[in-house]
Write a protein that holds these residues in place. Structure first.
Motif, mmCIF file in Angstrom:
data_model
loop_
_atom_site.group_PDB
_atom_site.id
_atom_site.type_symbol
_atom_site.label_atom_id
_atom_site.label_comp_id
_atom_site.label_asym_id
_atom_site.label_seq_id
_atom_site.Cartn_x
_atom_site.Cartn_y
_atom_site.Cartn_z
ATOM 1 N N ILE A 120 91.677 -86.952 -86.641
ATOM 2 C CA ILE A 120 93.006 -86.499 -86.231
ATOM 3 C C ILE A 120 93.887 -86.260 -87.452
ATOM 4 C CG2 ILE A 120 93.783 -88.886 -85.921
ATOM 5 C CD1 ILE A 120 94.983 -85.802 -83.928
ATOM 6 N N THR A 144 97.786 -82.522 -81.709
ATOM 7 C CA THR A 144 97.423 -83.882 -81.295
ATOM 8 C C THR A 144 96.880 -83.885 -79.872
ATOM 9 O OG1 THR A 144 99.118 -84.825 -82.752
ATOM 10 C CG2 THR A 144 98.288 -86.218 -80.954
ATOM 11 N N ILE A 150 84.940 -81.642 -83.623
ATOM 12 C CA ILE A 150 86.117 -81.217 -82.866
ATOM 13 C C ILE A 150 86.842 -80.071 -83.563
ATOM 14 C CG2 ILE A 150 88.426 -81.953 -82.088
ATOM 15 C CD1 ILE A 150 87.288 -84.718 -81.611
ATOM 16 N N ALA A 151 86.847 -80.050 -84.888
ATOM 17 C CA ALA A 151 87.820 -79.251 -85.632
ATOM 18 C C ALA A 151 87.280 -78.093 -86.457
ATOM 19 C CB ALA A 151 88.628 -80.177 -86.531
ATOM 20 N N VAL A 200 92.999 -83.022 -89.100
ATOM 21 C CA VAL A 200 93.522 -81.866 -88.373
ATOM 22 C C VAL A 200 95.010 -81.672 -88.650
ATOM 23 C CG1 VAL A 200 94.077 -80.978 -86.061
ATOM 24 C CG2 VAL A 200 91.800 -81.887 -86.539
ATOM 25 N N TYR A 220 93.434 -82.280 -79.797
ATOM 26 C CA TYR A 220 92.419 -83.163 -80.377
ATOM 27 C C TYR A 220 92.004 -84.232 -79.369
ATOM 28 C CZ TYR A 220 89.955 -86.021 -83.799
ATOM 29 O OH TYR A 220 88.989 -86.719 -84.475
#
Length: 423
Positions: free
Chosen positions: A218, A348, A270-271, A221, A351
């Motif tokens: 997080i 946020t 995820i990113a 990101v 994510y």
């Protein structure tokens, strides 16, 4: 404000701009961009192989039976993206040194292939495993391409080349000029992989593992999200600066995700850059589509209403320079605040939604100019929850921008009224 901007120009903007213009980073950036057509087109075959339809439909059953054949174009494009990127990095770095670009590209591709350990099989003899040609081998591809071209440049500068007479055609002369650098690169890389038995991919994997893990967190990101909007707020193209450094990680993530899905597994990251594109930068950097909607429906200022209408279509396709420089957001103490805050909040939420499994991690790379709901749907392989997340994030951006927009709209109204009275 002027003193603060001057301080930023001297201590932050200037150094970061120079970093983005650094020769090797530029070559990496341009090399990655040169491979995008293969990545984009190749990734779409994953959707064909795994159609977002019920499994008992005829097209889904057909895809399941022919998945091997369907994935061949993907395996020859996106699956071996590092080979294309090595070629592109070598080409652009050699070009920046005013060396023969094609020789730089070829020597880089050869050096990268030599980092991959051939394996013996009973039926096929020696084969080259393809796993390290994808996103997994991206960092090795970049490093070895730079080393190969630097060897080529060293030979050129020190005149360690074979010179042909002037009567020889230029193409032939260039081939002989590259002969010694090619020999050095082949012998050097082969010494590591063949004589010493060192797998450079394993070595580099261990070295970059902390960065790969951190970039997918997080914090990993939100940091680039903040920096990109922060730079944009002062008129600096944030993606050009931050993306130059972060894009190798983003490409590694999308490559790993695609490989995992093609193998029938869950995407691990995820990113990738597609995560930012479709869930955070809705309407462009700063998630400004919400601001444009505020202008269209609630502006009392003639200028802002006109600007909103003119910016809506470009914003729908993720082009927001008209509103960034037209409102303006740049150096605007009112609009800078939501411009920075909005993508931090939507990022946020996106994510968390991906981490808990509400949204499928992105593994397809559609063109960035698609409207966000379509791009999000395609990049997740047909996940309707991704469309819901886009709609929710647009609504969030609208409500965050709205109070700041009203303050700015009131200010613009007063200025327009004063001008009318003066006229």
């Amino acid at each position: 404000m002027q003193k603060f901007v001057a301080w930023l120009e001297k201590n932050l903007s200037g150094p970061m701009a120079r970093l983005s213009e650094q020769r090797h980073l530029q070559a990496i950036r341009d090399g990655v961009i040169s491979a995008l057509p293969f990545i984009i087109v190749g990734s779409f075959f994953l959707i064909v192989a795994f159609p977002p339809l019920p499994k008992d439909w005829a097209i889904s059953e057909w895809a399941a039976k022919h998945i091997g054949e369907i994935l061949i174009p993907y395996r020859m494009t996106m699956y071996i993206m590092s080979l294309y990127i090595a070629f592109g990095v070598g080409y652009n770095l050699a070009k920046s040194y005013k060396l023969d670009p094609l020789s730089g590209a070829q020597i880089s591709a050869a050096a990268f292939l030599l980092t991959i350990m051939p394996q013996a099989t009973k039926d096929l003899g020696m084969v080259i495993p393809m796993a390290n040609m994808g996103g997994h081998g991206l960092f090795v591809a970049m490093i070895i391409s730079i080393v190969a071209v630097e060897i080529m440049r060293f030979c050129k500068v020190k005149n360690i080349t074979i010179k042909m007479p002037e009567q020889v055609p230029p193409s032939v002369a260039r081939s002989f000029e590259a002969l010694i650098p090619v020999a050095i690169v082949i012998l050097l890389v082969s010494a590591f992989t063949v004589l010493l038995g060192i797998d450079l991919h394993v070595v580099v994997d261990k070295a970059v593992a902390p960065f790969v893990k951190a970039g997918d967190s997080i914090f990993g990101v939100l940091l680039p999200v903040f920096l990109i909007t922060f730079f944009w707020a002062f008129g600096i193209h944030g993606v050009s600066v931050v993306g130059t450094v972060a894009r190798p990680l983003w490409e590694r993530y999308i490559g790993d995700n695609a490989e995992a899905v093609a193998a029938g597994h869950v995407a691990p990251h995820i990113a990738p850059e597609t995560f930012y594109q479709w869930f955070i930068w809705i309407g462009g950097a700063g998630a400004t589509l919400g601001l444009v909607l505020c202008m269209i429906f609630f502006s009392r200022s003639k200028y802002l209403k006109t600007l909103g209408r003119a910016s809506f279509l470009p914003g729908l396709f993720n082009i927001n320079e008209p509103v960034i420089f037209g409102a303006p957001i740049v150096l605007n103490p009112i609009l800078i605040i939501p411009f920075v805050i909005t993508p931090l909040i939507t990022g946020t939420l996106a994510y968390i939604a991906t981490a808990v499994g509400f949204v499928t991690p992105t593994f397809v790379q559609p063109p960035w100019t698609l409207p966000a709901p379509i791009g999000a749907y395609l990049s997740t392989g047909g996940d309707w929850n991704a469309v819901i997340l886009v709609v929710v994030n647009v609504a969030i951006s609208f409500f965050i921008y709205f109070p700041f927009f009203k303050m700015y709209d009131r200010k613009m109204m007063e200025e327009e009224h004063s001008q009318d009275q003066a006229a």
